[in-house]
Enzyme design. Structure first.
Site, short mmCIF file in Angstrom:
data_model
loop_
_atom_site.label_atom_id
_atom_site.label_comp_id
_atom_site.label_asym_id
_atom_site.label_seq_id
_atom_site.Cartn_x
_atom_site.Cartn_y
_atom_site.Cartn_z
NE ARG A 272 24.45 -0.13 -17.83
CZ ARG A 272 23.28 -0.06 -17.19
NH1 ARG A 272 22.21 0.44 -17.80
NH2 ARG A 272 23.15 -0.51 -15.96
CE LYS B 165 24.48 1.97 -13.22
NZ LYS B 165 23.33 2.88 -13.45
CD GLU C 266 20.08 9.50 -17.50
OE1 GLU C 266 19.34 8.92 -16.68
OE2 GLU C 266 20.90 8.91 -18.21
C1 LIG Z 1 22.06 3.00 -13.91
C2 LIG Z 1 21.39 4.22 -14.44
C3 LIG Z 1 20.10 4.16 -15.01
C4 LIG Z 1 19.25 2.94 -15.02
O1 LIG Z 1 19.77 1.87 -15.74
P1 LIG Z 1 19.20 0.41 -15.53
O2 LIG Z 1 20.05 -0.43 -16.40
O3 LIG Z 1 17.80 0.41 -15.96
O4 LIG Z 1 19.33 0.11 -14.08
C5 LIG Z 1 19.60 5.34 -15.56
N1 LIG Z 1 20.29 6.50 -15.52
C6 LIG Z 1 21.51 6.57 -14.95
C7 LIG Z 1 22.22 7.88 -14.94
C8 LIG Z 1 22.10 5.43 -14.39
O5 LIG Z 1 23.31 5.52 -13.83
#
Ligand SMILES: *Cc1c(COP(=O)(O)O)cnc(C)c1O
Length: 339
Positions: A81, A183, A219
């Site tokens: 990712r 991210k 989200e």
């Molecule tokens: C990191 C994140 C998540 C959760 O991702 P995981 O891989 O399950 O920790 C969900 N939404 C957002 C906006 C994030 O930044």
């Protein structure tokens, strides 16, 4: 020797641990990363990370098992990712092997900061990549820093899961063809104000709808949404502006393969919440947070209960957390042993 920490009452805040990993990208290649005790970065005032948000990060945890060994949960998924985030922001990718090896080094060097099995405490790892070096125009940085630090964090819920309430925001965290699936810090900067507004009204955080039309859930704060329909399907939104949660994809798999449920990645309309008997938010930090109710305009929709946790949510939680702590057999490749 374990550090002298009240593991049962740890929260989620920065604690300076002993070692962090750092590697430098210069002249087209990564330096051999190393561990350092210095938790302060010294970077150019022209760094793109500071002005243009050219940075990305990850979050994952290390778990102490009953036999004392240490688990990482699907760290290659975080590595992959992060590579996608790098592609979107024109940053050099970290090879998967380098990323996972760096995670292991950081956990090993700080293992006294990982609480005992049964305390619920984990070690939260924060890998991040920033554009640095002298620069002023809008362009990719000449140099980069990749680092991973860690902090001991407590169980998200002390004394078991509790449902939490959320409110739908009028704001967006990301644009339709923007950086929602990466991210990157910019999405979080954009979420601070709506998050503050939600908290001022006593909600845990806000729910973001699809940025184009504002009709579908995307989200839940910084976690992904899932719902369990009255006919027992696991449903989670699909959209190019959602951050693809590794926890969410793990639950999708577990719901199907272990609980025998039908699973759907599709649209979740905010005016069709009645179809769900349970709902939750999921992510590394939130694990599974049952959603009690959602405020949307003047309407407050309660799913299962504002105080009790539904049966399917509980089963999913026990399966996921059991795998992470090594008590339940993991699907192949999900657990990477640190030592
Ligand atoms: C990191 C994140 C998540 C959760 O991702 P995981 O891989 O399950 O920790 C969900 N939404 C957002 C906006 C994030 O930044």
């Amino acid at each position: 020797m374990s550090k002298n920490i009240d593991w049962e009452n740890l929260g989620f805040s920065y604690i300076k641990t002993d070692y962090r990993y750092i590697a430098y990208w210069k002249n087209g290649e990564w330096s051999k990363g190393e561990l350092t005790q210095d938790n302060v970065l010294h970077i150019s005032e022209g760094s793109t990370a500071l002005h243009y948000g050219q940075q990305c990060f990850e979050g994952l945890k290390a778990y102490r098992c009953k036999d004392g060994s240490i688990n990482l949960f699907r760290p290659e998924q975080n590595a992959l990712r992060m590579q996608k985030s790098c592609q979107r922001l024109l940053m050099p990718e970290i090879p998967v092997e380098m990323f996972v090896d760096a995670c292991k080094q950081v956990v090993k060097a700080n293992k006294d900061w990982l609480g005992p099995y049964g305390s619920g405490a984990t070690l939260y790892l924060r890998p991040f990549l920033i554009g640095v070096g002298d620069n002023v125009g809008v362009s990719p940085a000449p140099e980069y820093i990749f680092s991973i630090f860690c902090c001991p964090v407590g169980a998200y819920f002390k004394g078991g899961m509790k449902p939490t309430n959320f409110i739908v925001s009028d704001y967006d965290r990301a644009a339709p063809q923007g950086t929602g699936a990466a991210k990157v810090g910019g999405n979080y900067a954009a979420s601070l104000y709506p998050g503050k507004m939600a908290k001022a009204r006593n909600f845990a955080d806000c729910i973001y709808l699809d940025p184009a039309k504002h009709t579908k859930i995307e989200e839940v704060g910084s976690a992904n949404f899932f719902g369990i329909t009255k006919d027992n399907k696991f449903v989670t939104p699909l959209s190019p502006s959602i951050l693809p949660s590794i926890t969410k994809y793990s639950l999708l798999y577990l719901a199907k393969e272990r609980l025998g449920m039908d699973v759907v990645e599709g649209d979740v309309y905010i005016d069709q919440l009645d179809q769900f008997k349970e709902a939750g938010a999921c992510g590394t930090a939130a694990v599974i947070t049952p959603i009690g109710g959602i405020q949307y305009g003047d309407n407050f929709h309660v799913f299962y209960s504002e105080t009790e946790v539904g049966e399917v949510t509980t089963k999913l939680y026990n399966e996921l957390v059991g795998i992470q702590f090594g008590d339940v057999e993991a699907p192949e490749g999900w657990i990477v042993k640190v030592e």
